[in-house]
Every structure is written in structure tokens, then in C-alpha cells.
Design a protein around this motif. Structure first.
Motif, PDB file in Angstrom:
ATOM      1  N   THR A   9       0.544  -1.300  -0.013  1.00  0.00           N
ATOM      2  CA  THR A   9      -0.367  -0.065   0.057  1.00  0.00           C
ATOM      3  C   THR A   9       0.792   1.220  -0.129  1.00  0.00           C
ATOM      4  OG1 THR A   9      -1.847   1.049   0.940  1.00  0.00           O
ATOM      5  CG2 THR A   9      -0.205   0.595   2.492  1.00  0.00           C
ATOM      6  N   SER A  10       0.217   2.287  -0.731  1.00  0.00           N
ATOM      7  CA  SER A  10       0.607   3.326  -0.261  1.00  0.00           C
ATOM      8  C   SER A  10       0.157   4.276  -0.164  1.00  0.00           C
ATOM      9  CB  SER A  10       2.389   3.840  -1.754  1.00  0.00           C
ATOM     10  OG  SER A  10       1.426   3.945  -3.237  1.00  0.00           O
ATOM     11  N   LYS A  61      11.746  -6.821  -9.879  1.00  0.00           N
ATOM     12  CA  LYS A  61      12.141  -5.382 -11.037  1.00  0.00           C
ATOM     13  C   LYS A  61      11.185  -4.110 -10.709  1.00  0.00           C
ATOM     14  CE  LYS A  61      14.352  -6.789 -14.718  1.00  0.00           C
ATOM     15  NZ  LYS A  61      14.181  -7.950 -15.162  1.00  0.00           N
ATOM     16  N   ILE A  62      10.005  -4.650 -11.273  1.00  0.00           N
ATOM     17  CA  ILE A  62       8.798  -3.639 -10.768  1.00  0.00           C
ATOM     18  C   ILE A  62       8.652  -2.949  -9.598  1.00  0.00           C
ATOM     19  CG2 ILE A  62       6.801  -3.656 -11.394  1.00  0.00           C
ATOM     20  CD1 ILE A  62       7.760  -4.405 -13.842  1.00  0.00           C
ATOM     21  N   ASP A  69       8.780   6.247  -7.133  1.00  0.00           N
ATOM     22  CA  ASP A  69       8.123   6.767  -8.017  1.00  0.00           C
ATOM     23  C   ASP A  69       7.776   7.937  -7.143  1.00  0.00           C
ATOM     24  OD1 ASP A  69       5.951   7.924  -9.463  1.00  0.00           O
ATOM     25  OD2 ASP A  69       6.072   5.916 -10.336  1.00  0.00           O
ATOM     26  N   CYS A  70       8.098   8.985  -7.687  1.00  0.00           N
ATOM     27  CA  CYS A  70       7.641  10.306  -6.744  1.00  0.00           C
ATOM     28  C   CYS A  70       6.332  10.915  -6.493  1.00  0.00           C
ATOM     29  CB  CYS A  70       8.493  11.165  -7.209  1.00  0.00           C
ATOM     30  SG  CYS A  70       7.684  11.951  -9.176  1.00  0.00           S
ATOM     31  N   GLN A  73       3.726   7.962  -1.685  1.00  0.00           N
ATOM     32  CA  GLN A  73       4.803   7.444  -0.369  1.00  0.00           C
ATOM     33  C   GLN A  73       5.050   7.145   0.678  1.00  0.00           C
ATOM     34  OE1 GLN A  73       4.573  12.201   0.706  1.00  0.00           O
ATOM     35  NE2 GLN A  73       2.182  11.971   0.553  1.00  0.00           N
ATOM     36  N   GLU A  74       5.362   6.724   1.409  1.00  0.00           N
ATOM     37  CA  GLU A  74       5.211   5.707   2.265  1.00  0.00           C
ATOM     38  C   GLU A  74       4.496   4.059   2.336  1.00  0.00           C
ATOM     39  OE1 GLU A  74       2.403   7.504   5.452  1.00  0.00           O
ATOM     40  OE2 GLU A  74       2.793   9.551   4.643  1.00  0.00           O
ATOM     41  N   PRO A  75       5.536   3.834   1.517  1.00  0.00           N
ATOM     42  CA  PRO A  75       5.220   2.381   0.679  1.00  0.00           C
ATOM     43  C   PRO A  75       5.144   1.306   1.760  1.00  0.00           C
ATOM     44  CG  PRO A  75       6.691   3.030  -0.256  1.00  0.00           C
ATOM     45  CD  PRO A  75       6.578   4.186   0.501  1.00  0.00           C
TER      46      PRO A  75
END
Ligand code: FAD
Length: 139
Positions: A9-10, A61-62, A69-70, A73-75
């Protein structure tokens, strides 16, 4: 080569606009097709919840790219495991936004009845995604 599933989640960044979703999906589906990755991205304007299925190395990889990725955030990694079968074999990246129908599913999986993946177990998130699958349009 093992089949695996990753769920994280992010939170979208402050300047994220829902219009950005179409660009993300276009790139995601192109890359995922090349890497035999399938899955689901769910978004309710507060949180992303995404499931990636594929080979262990391609998921890795993915996921590394996604982490950098900007636009979010907070993944938080919620679940990672080897699996026998895919849940979303027909989708290079299915997408579902929150609707009244998807909101009605939350109580079953969430301690608060809200969609708050940071407070849900990986398995609850997985089960929620299986319920969301039933809402997806036929491919
Ligand atoms: P590049 O295209 O070289 O981009 C480098 C960085 O620039 C990106 O990481 C991003 O921070 C930024 N960027 C790129 N395009 C834009 C844009 N249009 N607007 C603003 N900033 C931008 N990719 C997949 O391959 N599969 C997925 O399933 C997937 N799911 C995603 C889910 C979410 C919630 C998000 C936010 C992104 C997802 N992406 C996915 C996109 C992924 O993060 C990478 O942007 C994409 O894979 C391209 O990677 P790249 O290294 O080639 O980056």
C-alpha cells in the motif's frame, strides 16, 4: 522460476491528481506485459493498494521501480509469498477506483470498517482484492 505475489500500500503525494492514473496505467500495462506481470491497482484517493503477480525476479524488478516513483510515498509491503496460481491472470494491471459498491466491502476485512490498508493484515488485503475482482468488468 517461481510464481509469486506481492501486495503493498502507499499514499499519493500531495500534487497527485486522479488524472495521473491513466498515465500510470499506460506505463504499467506496457511494462507488465513485457514482464508477464498481472495484478490489480485499487485507489480511493487516500491510499493505493496494489497486487503484483509474476516471477519472483520480475516482481522484484517492477517493485523496485514502483518504490522509487515520486507520485506516491510511504510504501508499506503488506504481503509477499510464492503462489500456485494467479488471481488476476487476464489483467496486465486491472484498475478499480472506489465506488459505493467497493465501499460496501470494507467492513468484512477492516477493523474499523474503513479502507485503511496500513491497519489491515496482508491476508485481509488479499481477501479484499479477491472481492474487488468480482466487481471488475469482464475482460
Ligand atoms: P521512468 O519512466 O524513467 O520515470 C522515472 C521516474 O519519473 C518515475 O519513477 C516517476 O517518479 C517519475 N515519472 C515518470 N512518469 C511520470 C509522469 N507521467 N508524471 C510524473 N512523474 C513521472 N510500473 C509498472 O511497470 N508496473 C506497475 O504495475 C506499476 N504500478 C504503479 C502503481 C503506482 C501506484 C505508481 C505510482 C506507479 C506504478 N508504476 C508501475 C510506474 C512505475 O513506478 C514507474 O514509473 C514505471 O515502471 C517506469 O519506470 P522507469 O524506471 O522506466 O521510470
Amino acid at each position: 522460476m517461481y510464481l509469486a505475489r506481492l501486495i503493498y500500500t502507499s499514499v499519493p503525494t500531495h500534487d497527485f491528481s486522479p488524472d495521473d492514473i491513466s498515465g500510470i496505467l499506460e506505463t504499467a500495462r506496457h511494462n507488465n506485459r513485457e514482464h508477464s506481470i498481472t495484478g490489480l491497482l485499487y485507489f480511493n484517493h487516500r491510499y493505493f493498494l496494489q497486487c503484483l503477480e509474476g516471477s519472483r525476479s520480475n516482481i522484484n524488478k517492477i517493485y523496485q521501480r514502483i518504490l522509487n516513483d515520486c507520485r506516491h510515498q510511504e510504501p508499506l509491503l503488506l504481503d509477499y509469498r510464492e503462489i500456485e496460481v494467479r488471481d488476476f491472470p487476464e489483467w496486465e494491471m486491472a484498475y478499480l477506483p472506489e465506488t459505493e459498491q467497493t465501499r460496501s466491502l470494507y467492513m468484512r476485512y477492516s477493523p474499523t470498517g474503513e479502507f485503511s490498508p496500513y491497519h489491515m493484515s496482508g491476508e485481509s488485503c488479499h481477501q479484499l482484492m479477491l472481492s474487488l475482482r468480482k466487481v471488475l468488468p469482464a475482460v
